[in-house]
Design a protein around this motif. Sequence first.
Motif, PDB file in Angstrom:
ATOM      1  N   SER A 341       0.825  -1.209   0.000  1.00 55.58           N
ATOM      2  CA  SER A 341       0.000   0.000   0.000  1.00 55.58           C
ATOM      3  C   SER A 341       0.861   1.262   0.000  1.00 55.58           C
ATOM      4  O   SER A 341       0.558   2.236  -0.698  1.00 55.58           O
ATOM      5  CB  SER A 341      -0.932   0.001   1.214  1.00 55.58           C
ATOM      6  OG  SER A 341      -1.776  -1.135   1.210  1.00 55.58           O
ATOM      7  N   ALA A 342       1.937   1.239   0.799  1.00 55.69           N
ATOM      8  CA  ALA A 342       2.841   2.391   0.815  1.00 55.69           C
ATOM      9  C   ALA A 342       3.465   2.621  -0.554  1.00 55.69           C
ATOM     10  O   ALA A 342       3.581   3.761  -1.031  1.00 55.69           O
ATOM     11  CB  ALA A 342       3.926   2.189   1.867  1.00 55.69           C
ATOM     12  N   GLY A 343       3.871   1.526  -1.217  1.00 56.09           N
ATOM     13  CA  GLY A 343       4.448   1.655  -2.549  1.00 56.09           C
ATOM     14  C   GLY A 343       3.460   2.222  -3.547  1.00 56.09           C
ATOM     15  O   GLY A 343       3.815   3.079  -4.383  1.00 56.09           O
ATOM     16  N   VAL A 344       2.203   1.781  -3.485  1.00 55.49           N
ATOM     17  CA  VAL A 344       1.172   2.291  -4.400  1.00 55.49           C
ATOM     18  C   VAL A 344       0.959   3.789  -4.191  1.00 55.49           C
ATOM     19  O   VAL A 344       0.854   4.565  -5.154  1.00 55.49           O
ATOM     20  CB  VAL A 344      -0.145   1.517  -4.201  1.00 55.49           C
ATOM     21  CG1 VAL A 344      -1.288   2.170  -4.964  1.00 55.49           C
ATOM     22  CG2 VAL A 344       0.021   0.071  -4.654  1.00 55.49           C
ATOM     23  N   PHE A 345       0.901   4.215  -2.940  1.00 57.22           N
ATOM     24  CA  PHE A 345       0.692   5.646  -2.652  1.00 57.22           C
ATOM     25  C   PHE A 345       1.856   6.477  -3.199  1.00 57.22           C
ATOM     26  O   PHE A 345       1.645   7.538  -3.808  1.00 57.22           O
ATOM     27  CB  PHE A 345       0.558   5.855  -1.148  1.00 57.22           C
ATOM     28  CG  PHE A 345       0.352   7.294  -0.754  1.00 57.22           C
ATOM     29  CD1 PHE A 345      -0.908   7.866  -0.793  1.00 57.22           C
ATOM     30  CD2 PHE A 345       1.426   8.086  -0.361  1.00 57.22           C
ATOM     31  CE1 PHE A 345      -1.102   9.201  -0.441  1.00 57.22           C
ATOM     32  CE2 PHE A 345       1.253   9.408  -0.007  1.00 57.22           C
ATOM     33  CZ  PHE A 345      -0.024   9.968  -0.050  1.00 57.22           C
ATOM     34  N   ILE A 346       3.084   6.001  -3.015  1.00 54.47           N
ATOM     35  CA  ILE A 346       4.249   6.773  -3.472  1.00 54.47           C
ATOM     36  C   ILE A 346       4.331   6.771  -4.995  1.00 54.47           C
ATOM     37  O   ILE A 346       4.799   7.742  -5.601  1.00 54.47           O
ATOM     38  CB  ILE A 346       5.539   6.224  -2.826  1.00 54.47           C
ATOM     39  CG1 ILE A 346       5.452   6.307  -1.305  1.00 54.47           C
ATOM     40  CG2 ILE A 346       6.750   7.017  -3.299  1.00 54.47           C
ATOM     41  CD1 ILE A 346       6.615   5.651  -0.586  1.00 54.47           C
ATOM     42  N   ILE A 347       3.874   5.699  -5.636  1.00 51.33           N
ATOM     43  CA  ILE A 347       3.795   5.711  -7.107  1.00 51.33           C
ATOM     44  C   ILE A 347       2.882   6.841  -7.572  1.00 51.33           C
ATOM     45  O   ILE A 347       3.208   7.596  -8.498  1.00 51.33           O
ATOM     46  CB  ILE A 347       3.282   4.357  -7.639  1.00 51.33           C
ATOM     47  CG1 ILE A 347       4.344   3.271  -7.449  1.00 51.33           C
ATOM     48  CG2 ILE A 347       2.906   4.456  -9.118  1.00 51.33           C
ATOM     49  CD1 ILE A 347       3.849   1.866  -7.769  1.00 51.33           C
ATOM     50  N   GLY A 348       1.714   6.970  -6.918  1.00 51.78           N
ATOM     51  CA  GLY A 348       0.814   8.070  -7.253  1.00 51.78           C
ATOM     52  C   GLY A 348       1.443   9.422  -6.984  1.00 51.78           C
ATOM     53  O   GLY A 348       1.279  10.361  -7.782  1.00 51.78           O
ATOM     54  N   LEU A 349       2.164   9.540  -5.878  1.00 52.96           N
ATOM     55  CA  LEU A 349       2.831  10.797  -5.534  1.00 52.96           C
ATOM     56  C   LEU A 349       3.850  11.187  -6.606  1.00 52.96           C
ATOM     57  O   LEU A 349       3.870  12.334  -7.089  1.00 52.96           O
ATOM     58  CB  LEU A 349       3.512  10.654  -4.172  1.00 52.96           C
ATOM     59  CG  LEU A 349       4.291  11.859  -3.651  1.00 52.96           C
ATOM     60  CD1 LEU A 349       3.348  13.004  -3.333  1.00 52.96           C
ATOM     61  CD2 LEU A 349       5.090  11.478  -2.410  1.00 52.96           C
ATOM     62  N   GLY A 350       4.715  10.248  -6.981  1.00 52.83           N
ATOM     63  CA  GLY A 350       5.716  10.540  -7.999  1.00 52.83           C
ATOM     64  C   GLY A 350       5.096  10.838  -9.347  1.00 52.83           C
ATOM     65  O   GLY A 350       5.535  11.749 -10.065  1.00 52.83           O
ATOM     66  N   SER A 351       4.051  10.082  -9.695  1.00 50.74           N
ATOM     67  CA  SER A 351       3.372  10.314 -10.964  1.00 50.74           C
ATOM     68  C   SER A 351       2.720  11.690 -11.007  1.00 50.74           C
ATOM     69  O   SER A 351       2.769  12.383 -12.034  1.00 50.74           O
ATOM     70  CB  SER A 351       2.320   9.224 -11.191  1.00 50.74           C
ATOM     71  OG  SER A 351       1.593   9.468 -12.367  1.00 50.74           O
ATOM     72  N   GLY A 352       2.103  12.102  -9.886  1.00 49.79           N
ATOM     73  CA  GLY A 352       1.497  13.431  -9.843  1.00 49.79           C
ATOM     74  C   GLY A 352       2.518  14.540  -9.996  1.00 49.79           C
ATOM     75  O   GLY A 352       2.306  15.499 -10.748  1.00 49.79           O
ATOM     76  N   LEU A 353       3.627  14.418  -9.293  1.00 42.85           N
ATOM     77  CA  LEU A 353       4.698  15.404  -9.429  1.00 42.85           C
ATOM     78  C   LEU A 353       5.209  15.476 -10.869  1.00 42.85           C
ATOM     79  O   LEU A 353       5.387  16.568 -11.432  1.00 42.85           O
ATOM     80  CB  LEU A 353       5.865  15.041  -8.500  1.00 42.85           C
ATOM     81  CG  LEU A 353       5.820  15.530  -7.058  1.00 42.85           C
ATOM     82  CD1 LEU A 353       6.985  14.931  -6.285  1.00 42.85           C
ATOM     83  CD2 LEU A 353       5.858  17.041  -6.982  1.00 42.85           C
ATOM     84  N   PHE A 354       5.431  14.319 -11.472  1.00 44.51           N
ATOM     85  CA  PHE A 354       5.991  14.284 -12.820  1.00 44.51           C
ATOM     86  C   PHE A 354       5.024  14.869 -13.846  1.00 44.51           C
ATOM     87  O   PHE A 354       5.397  15.730 -14.654  1.00 44.51           O
ATOM     88  CB  PHE A 354       6.343  12.845 -13.181  1.00 44.51           C
ATOM     89  CG  PHE A 354       6.748  12.662 -14.620  1.00 44.51           C
ATOM     90  CD1 PHE A 354       8.004  13.049 -15.056  1.00 44.51           C
ATOM     91  CD2 PHE A 354       5.872  12.101 -15.537  1.00 44.51           C
ATOM     92  CE1 PHE A 354       8.380  12.892 -16.381  1.00 44.51           C
ATOM     93  CE2 PHE A 354       6.239  11.943 -16.860  1.00 44.51           C
ATOM     94  CZ  PHE A 354       7.494  12.339 -17.283  1.00 44.51           C
ATOM     95  N   SER A 355       3.765  14.423 -13.827  1.00 49.54           N
ATOM     96  CA  SER A 355       2.830  14.837 -14.867  1.00 49.54           C
ATOM     97  C   SER A 355       2.522  16.323 -14.795  1.00 49.54           C
ATOM     98  O   SER A 355       2.472  17.010 -15.823  1.00 49.54           O
ATOM     99  CB  SER A 355       1.539  14.020 -14.765  1.00 49.54           C
ATOM    100  OG  SER A 355       0.927  14.192 -13.501  1.00 49.54           O
TER     101      SER A 355
END
Length: 466
Positions: A341-355
């Motif tokens: 779950s922590a990994g999924v949340f951080i994937i979303g965080l990084g994706s949001g920053l990047f996009s």
Amino acid sequence: MPFADIGTNELPLPRLMRLSLFQVSVGITLVILGGTLNRVMAIELGIPISLIAVAMALPLVIAPARAFIGFKSDNRRSYMGWLRTPYVWMGAMTQFGGLAIMPFALFIVSEGQSQALIVGQAAMLLAFVLVGFGVHTVQTAGLALACDLATDEKRPRIVAMLYTMLLVGMFGGALAIGQLLKDFSYIGLVRVLQGSAVLTILLTTIAIWQQEPRRRDREPSPQAARDTPRFFTVVRELLAGQADLKRLLLALAVGTAAFGMQDVLLEPYGGQVFDMGVGATTLLTALLAAGSLAGFALAARLHSRWNANPNVVAAIGLMGGIPAFSLVILAGALGSVALFSAGVFIIGLGSGLFSVSMLLAVMHRIGHAKLGSGLVLGIWGAVQAVAIGLSVAAGGAVRDQVAQLADINVLGPAFQGAAAAYSVVYHLEIGLLFAALLVLGPLVRPQLLEPRSAPTGRFGLPDLPN
């Protein structure tokens, strides 16, 4: 209340909130396409993940049509006097048709009867294409309509609000669908898909009702037809005249593929490796959307308060994805739902920053050209969606191929676990993150940076397609 001050006399806040409902409907549909159906088709219906990946990739691979749709809506001439409304409505109807036929196509494929299998597979792929094309059309024309209605001063924050409403729709849709499918049944799946189809029409109708003024000066004429620019000519001139734009679009494509390859695998991974139910795996999409919202908020602070270089912030987002995917891989080895779950949340965080940051960088350069908002939104969305489509198809194919080789013991005992085939794809995504950093790197050099104006104190996006 966020965005409470973006209303104007011409576009008051209640009318703007009503317009944003089309993004909510798109968010719900994206949860179904990118989340719930992945798990249900792979686990409950037993459809091969490679076929699922192709079905998921098809509506994304046709995304170049977004640029053409946006261009046509910029230059539309009609006796009705509308530019965007017909395209939004056409997209909603197409989306409705795909969602309506989808559950019956899935059941035919899952039964595996040879005499009906080809028909079922064709209907399944058609349903996904219809839904994807509808989403592309609704988003491109709907966001272009918002840009048309907004003033120059308010436009950045209005489109930022629409992006936030998309994530809110994804988050709320994931929670609702997770509850509805908590105890999975085929009838429940039919109700969810067809209920979503009806909800799409209702929300889109409410959103666009009496929003766009009718312009009688837009009637077709022979002279207007001769004066209309050619699509490929405009795109060619844009790419040739904007410095570093091709590299930015390439970085966008590689980075988007890096974050998007796991879209088709996330929920099956949760179901097969962690024995999570349908409702629980659907909530993973909500967790991913929450991470994206957090990334959006962090990007807002970095860009508005510290006037951060968008290329640098995009690189931070890419680097954040590396430990995120590492956590997901480690969670499979340890059987830890918390780490997953922590990994999924951080994937979303990084994706949001990047996009968000890549959008600012691309729009800064495209903004120098005098183009309609529809074409700009279409180009951005096309690059993103094609990258996701190709990466999703590749991710599903790699996972299935590795699993087949592991089943016949070609790869040795290390690949015998359920998580092994998925971890190969996650390692590929880490490699793509490094590749995106390499592509983006030259744009971070000081000599290639253009002077940036002082921060205004408020963060807004010039335009945003999804």
